[in-house]
Write a protein that holds these residues in place. Structure first.
Motif, short mmCIF file in Angstrom:
data_model
loop_
_atom_site.label_atom_id
_atom_site.label_comp_id
_atom_site.label_asym_id
_atom_site.label_seq_id
_atom_site.Cartn_x
_atom_site.Cartn_y
_atom_site.Cartn_z
N GLU A 200 28.29 -17.12 -6.61
CA GLU A 200 29.70 -17.47 -6.42
C GLU A 200 30.02 -17.59 -4.94
O GLU A 200 30.71 -18.51 -4.52
CB GLU A 200 30.58 -16.41 -7.09
CG GLU A 200 32.06 -16.75 -7.05
CD GLU A 200 32.89 -15.75 -7.83
OE1 GLU A 200 33.60 -14.94 -7.20
OE2 GLU A 200 32.84 -15.79 -9.08
N ARG A 204 30.83 -21.01 -2.66
CA ARG A 204 32.01 -21.24 -1.83
C ARG A 204 31.63 -21.69 -0.43
O ARG A 204 32.21 -22.62 0.13
CB ARG A 204 32.85 -19.97 -1.76
CG ARG A 204 34.27 -20.22 -1.25
CD ARG A 204 35.07 -18.94 -1.12
NE ARG A 204 34.60 -18.17 0.02
CZ ARG A 204 34.50 -16.84 0.05
NH1 ARG A 204 34.80 -16.13 -1.02
NH2 ARG A 204 34.08 -16.21 1.13
N ARG A 207 30.30 -25.34 -0.70
CA ARG A 207 30.93 -26.12 -1.77
C ARG A 207 30.94 -27.62 -1.48
O ARG A 207 30.77 -28.43 -2.40
CB ARG A 207 32.36 -25.64 -2.02
CG ARG A 207 33.29 -25.73 -0.80
CD ARG A 207 34.66 -25.14 -1.12
NE ARG A 207 35.60 -25.19 -0.01
CZ ARG A 207 35.72 -24.26 0.92
NH1 ARG A 207 34.92 -23.18 0.88
NH2 ARG A 207 36.61 -24.37 1.88
N ASN A 241 32.48 -23.60 -5.48
CA ASN A 241 33.55 -22.62 -5.63
C ASN A 241 34.61 -22.96 -4.58
O ASN A 241 34.49 -22.58 -3.43
CB ASN A 241 33.00 -21.21 -5.44
CG ASN A 241 34.09 -20.16 -5.46
OD1 ASN A 241 35.23 -20.42 -5.83
ND2 ASN A 241 33.75 -18.95 -5.04
N ASP A 242 35.62 -23.70 -5.02
CA ASP A 242 36.61 -24.24 -4.10
C ASP A 242 37.84 -23.35 -4.05
O ASP A 242 38.60 -23.28 -5.03
CB ASP A 242 37.01 -25.65 -4.57
CG ASP A 242 38.06 -26.29 -3.68
OD1 ASP A 242 38.21 -25.83 -2.54
OD2 ASP A 242 38.72 -27.24 -4.14
N PRO A 243 38.10 -22.64 -2.94
CA PRO A 243 39.29 -21.79 -2.87
C PRO A 243 40.60 -22.58 -2.86
O PRO A 243 41.66 -21.99 -3.04
CB PRO A 243 39.10 -21.02 -1.56
CG PRO A 243 38.19 -21.85 -0.74
CD PRO A 243 37.30 -22.57 -1.70
N SER A 250 33.82 -27.49 -11.02
CA SER A 250 33.55 -26.31 -10.20
C SER A 250 33.14 -25.16 -11.09
O SER A 250 33.06 -25.28 -12.31
CB SER A 250 34.80 -25.94 -9.39
OG SER A 250 35.82 -25.46 -10.26
N THR A 252 34.95 -22.55 -11.56
CA THR A 252 36.14 -21.86 -12.04
C THR A 252 36.08 -21.70 -13.55
O THR A 252 35.66 -22.62 -14.25
CB THR A 252 37.41 -22.65 -11.65
OG1 THR A 252 37.33 -23.02 -10.28
CG2 THR A 252 38.66 -21.83 -11.89
N ASN A 333 39.35 -15.27 -4.07
CA ASN A 333 39.36 -16.37 -3.09
C ASN A 333 40.65 -16.41 -2.29
O ASN A 333 41.19 -17.48 -2.00
CB ASN A 333 39.15 -17.72 -3.80
CG ASN A 333 37.70 -17.97 -4.17
OD1 ASN A 333 36.80 -17.45 -3.52
ND2 ASN A 333 37.48 -18.77 -5.20
N SER A 337 40.52 -20.58 4.40
CA SER A 337 39.11 -20.91 4.50
C SER A 337 38.85 -21.68 5.79
O SER A 337 39.40 -22.76 6.01
CB SER A 337 38.68 -21.75 3.29
OG SER A 337 37.33 -22.15 3.41
N GLU A 344 31.57 -23.28 5.11
CA GLU A 344 32.60 -22.26 5.32
C GLU A 344 32.05 -21.12 6.17
O GLU A 344 31.01 -20.55 5.88
CB GLU A 344 33.09 -21.70 3.99
CG GLU A 344 34.21 -20.68 4.17
CD GLU A 344 34.68 -20.06 2.87
OE1 GLU A 344 35.65 -20.56 2.29
OE2 GLU A 344 34.06 -19.06 2.44
N GLU A 365 42.77 -24.63 3.86
CA GLU A 365 41.48 -24.86 4.51
C GLU A 365 41.73 -25.43 5.89
O GLU A 365 42.51 -26.38 6.06
CB GLU A 365 40.63 -25.83 3.69
CG GLU A 365 39.27 -26.12 4.28
CD GLU A 365 38.48 -27.11 3.45
OE1 GLU A 365 37.92 -26.68 2.41
OE2 GLU A 365 38.45 -28.31 3.80
#
Length: 632
Positions: A200, A204, A207, A241-243, A250, A252, A333, A337, A344, A365
């Protein structure tokens, strides 16, 4: 110059070997997964299409049964590989592949720094002409502590068949294998569960690479020379894993694994909504662009009753979105970011407000070019950007002189060479943007607060009953008179206008609130909204609807309402007691403030009017709180 191995006994050595070893080990990696990310950086820079991570367990006898713990970690890639000189330099601190800003691992510290932070020995094989012709070298902390100060010259040594056998695919014409052993600082125990969690985090960090298909990252727990078998044949895939939760596909939890859970926030431009190009000037006057991306949760992520977006059957409709699997995922998350070169660096949670549950529902981001490394304060281990993080709690009024204008303040910081000055405008932009995002998120759940939904409905029903009783007893209010000749369509239109235009509630939420009120014949509604008023609440008198709006800008909201309502999911008994104590204290201060108001009124006649109002409010409070149960 003599032998490269120099004893500890030299009295004039700048740094003793023992201190060198300690410096190598205390490199500040947050955990083993972040240290592994350094190796993956090298693989991506080497244009690898597949990166495999192995966590190899070894049995040991516990008190009552045989247990397993990780004894070796390896990273294998199919990148370009390294020649003898490059391999030797890669294990040298501060050299690596040179100061190349186009690489995500440009600092030349990643391989030795990350490895020695976790283990006492690292072995590296790299090949450019099949694994049979691999070059091998190593670092060993015991040798360094004894005085070794050069990287052993690489020698021709085939990649051990053990690793070839574990690989999902035959070793290619080129590649690199890094093996950590003597893992004295790795906290991992069971490999399987650890790799699931690591996947995970890795998902991220990388990603953007994973989404674009630039690289595939797989992880495998290994026991006694075999990949541990499970439903995925032992392999854990790092999924994006996109915050910001804007990616279509993804990791999620469903239903948001195949559709975005958030939506872009703000105007931006038509081609890229929610995207803000922000100019940054370096101290030498060069202009660079930082890209800010903003998103907030879609209403259906937080509420089960959004038309066309029902929650899956596995979800609990009586709990709010934060308690659902996707909400718990978002809770991991939280923060801004920081992205550099598509990778990241950090998810900086210092910009979030404590344990406020709403923090999980926004995403920000900040994507900056490598040329701004020094401006942002990027650390050698790529764990954070120290200058940027320091601005999360920047207090303008505390730091500036009393008579100093904003421009004069910035000019003074620039003159003094304060490293924060180039990022001040960006920080202020982010602070204001977060205020707007939180305000919008607060409006999303009016009247539908998940875990509090039942409680909110009970309060609304009790207050409605009290209003109806008073009306039946001959006490007519403005809302009653307005409702007398109003049709249901009139009521609907007036309530929708009040919610969307006056309190800026989104249309879907407003429609849901009005539908629910009309269906249940509710006569009252409680909402929270920011108001330009010194009152802590205001009243909207609508046809058949007494709407109370609590002012979120008033300190009473954060000191009382938020303390009672925004309770963390994992709050323990002591924390709950503390919250009740704070709420009790705030309530008493509220009553004291009224008392002091009466005390300061100079006119006896005016004090009597206020005292009468206090008595009247007390009678109304009794009617609402006793809800008719005391009637004869």
């Amino acid at each position: 110059m003599g032998d490269s191995v120099t004893g500890e006994g030299s009295n004039y050595r700048i740094v003793s070997p023992s201190l060198t070893v300690k410096a190598m080990r205390d490199s500040g990696y947050k955990n083993t997964a972040y240290a592994l990310a350094e190796l993956i950086d090298n693989s991506i820079d080497a244009e690898a299409g597949l990166v495999q991570v192995f966590a190899c367990e070894k049995p040991f006898e516990g008190a009552t049964q045989t247990r397993y713990r990780v004894e070796t970690i390896a990273v294998l890639d199919d990148g370009k590989g390294m020649d003898k000189d490059l391999l030797r330099r890669a294990l040298k601190y501060g050299d690596g592949l040179g100061d190349d800003r186009n690489r995500i691992g440009r600092f030349g510290m990643g391989l030795p720094n990350s490895s020695m932070s976790q283990c006492t020995r690292v072995d590296v094989w790299s090949w450019t002409n099949t694994a049979a012709n691999a070059l091998w070298t190593y670092l060993d902390l015991e040798e360094i502590a004894a005085g070794r100060d050069d990287v052993p010259e690489p020698e021709l040594r085939r990649v051990p068949a053990y690793w070839d056998g574990l690989s999902e695919a035959p070793l290619g014409r080129s590649g690199t294998l890094v093996v950590w052993s003597n893992l004295d600082r790795v906290k991992w125990h069971g490999a399987g569960a650890t790799l699931r969690n690591t996947a995970e985090l890795i998902g991220r960090i990388y990603r953007h690479y994973l989404k674009d298909g630039a690289v595939t990252i797989k992880m495998a727990p290994v026991r006694e020379g075999e990949v541990i078998d499970d439903e995925k044949k032992g392999w854990y895939y790092a999924e994006p894993n996109d915050p910001l939760y804007l990616m279509d596909k993804s990791g999620t939890p469903e239903p948001f694994n195949s559709t975005p859970m958030f939506e872009p926030f703000g105007v931006g431009n038509e081609g890229e909504p929610g995207v803000y190009p922000f100019p940054i000037l370096t101290p030498d006057g060069t202009k660079h662009t930082v890209t800010v991306r903003a998103s907030i949760a879609r209403p259906e992520a937080r509420r089960p009753n959004v038309p066309g977006h029902p929650w899956p059957d596995s979800a609990n409709p009586n709990r709010d979105g934060g308690w659902q699997p996707w909400g718990k995922h978002a809770a991991r998350n939280i923060g801004i970011s920081l992205v550099r070169q598509g990778r990241e660096l950090d998810l900086d949670s210092s910009w979030a407000i404590g344990y406020n549950p709403v923090e999980r529902w926004w995403g920000l981001e900040v994507d900056f070019p490598p040329e701004l490394d020094e401006v942002f304060g990027v650390t050698n281990n790529k764990q954070t950007a120290t200058v940027f993080s320091s601005l999360s709690d920047f207090d303008w009024f505390t730091e500036k002189d009393s008579d100093e204008t904003p421009k004069a303040f910035r000019d003074r910081l620039k003159e003094f060479g304060d490293p924060r000055e180039p990022l001040l405008a960006l920080a202020q932009f982010l602070v204001e943007l977060l205020k707007k995002m939180r305000r919008k998120l607060d409006q999303q759940t009016f009247g539908s607060r998940g875990g509090r939904q039942r409680h909110d409905k009970d309060v609304t029903s009790k207050a409605t009953d009290a209003v109806k009783r008073r009306h039946e007893d001959g006490h007519t209010g403005t809302t009653d008179r307005l409702a007398k000749d109003a049709t249901e369509a009139d009521k609907r239109q007036e309530q929708l206008a009040a919610l969307t235009e006056r309190h800026h509630v989104d249309e879907h939420t407003a429609q849901s609130l009005v539908d629910e009120a009309l269906e249940n014949d509710w006569r009252v509604r409680w909402i929270s909204s920011p108001q330009d008023s010194s009152a802590f609440f205001n009243i909207d008198l609508l046809a058949g609807m007494l709407q109370v709006s609590f002012n979120t800008e008033h300190p009473l909201h954060s000191k009382l309402m938020a303390v009672l309502e925004d309770v963390p999911e994992n709050a323990n008994e002591a924390e709950l007691r503390q919250r009740l104590a704070r709420a009790t204290e705030t309530f008493k201060l509220l009553i004291f403030s009224w008392a002091r108001m009466e005390d300061e009124i100079p006119s006896k006649k005016d004090r009597r009017v206020i005292a009468d109002a206090r008595s009247d409010w007390g009678r109304y409070a009794r009617d609402f709180i006793e809800d008719g149960s005391e009637e004869e």
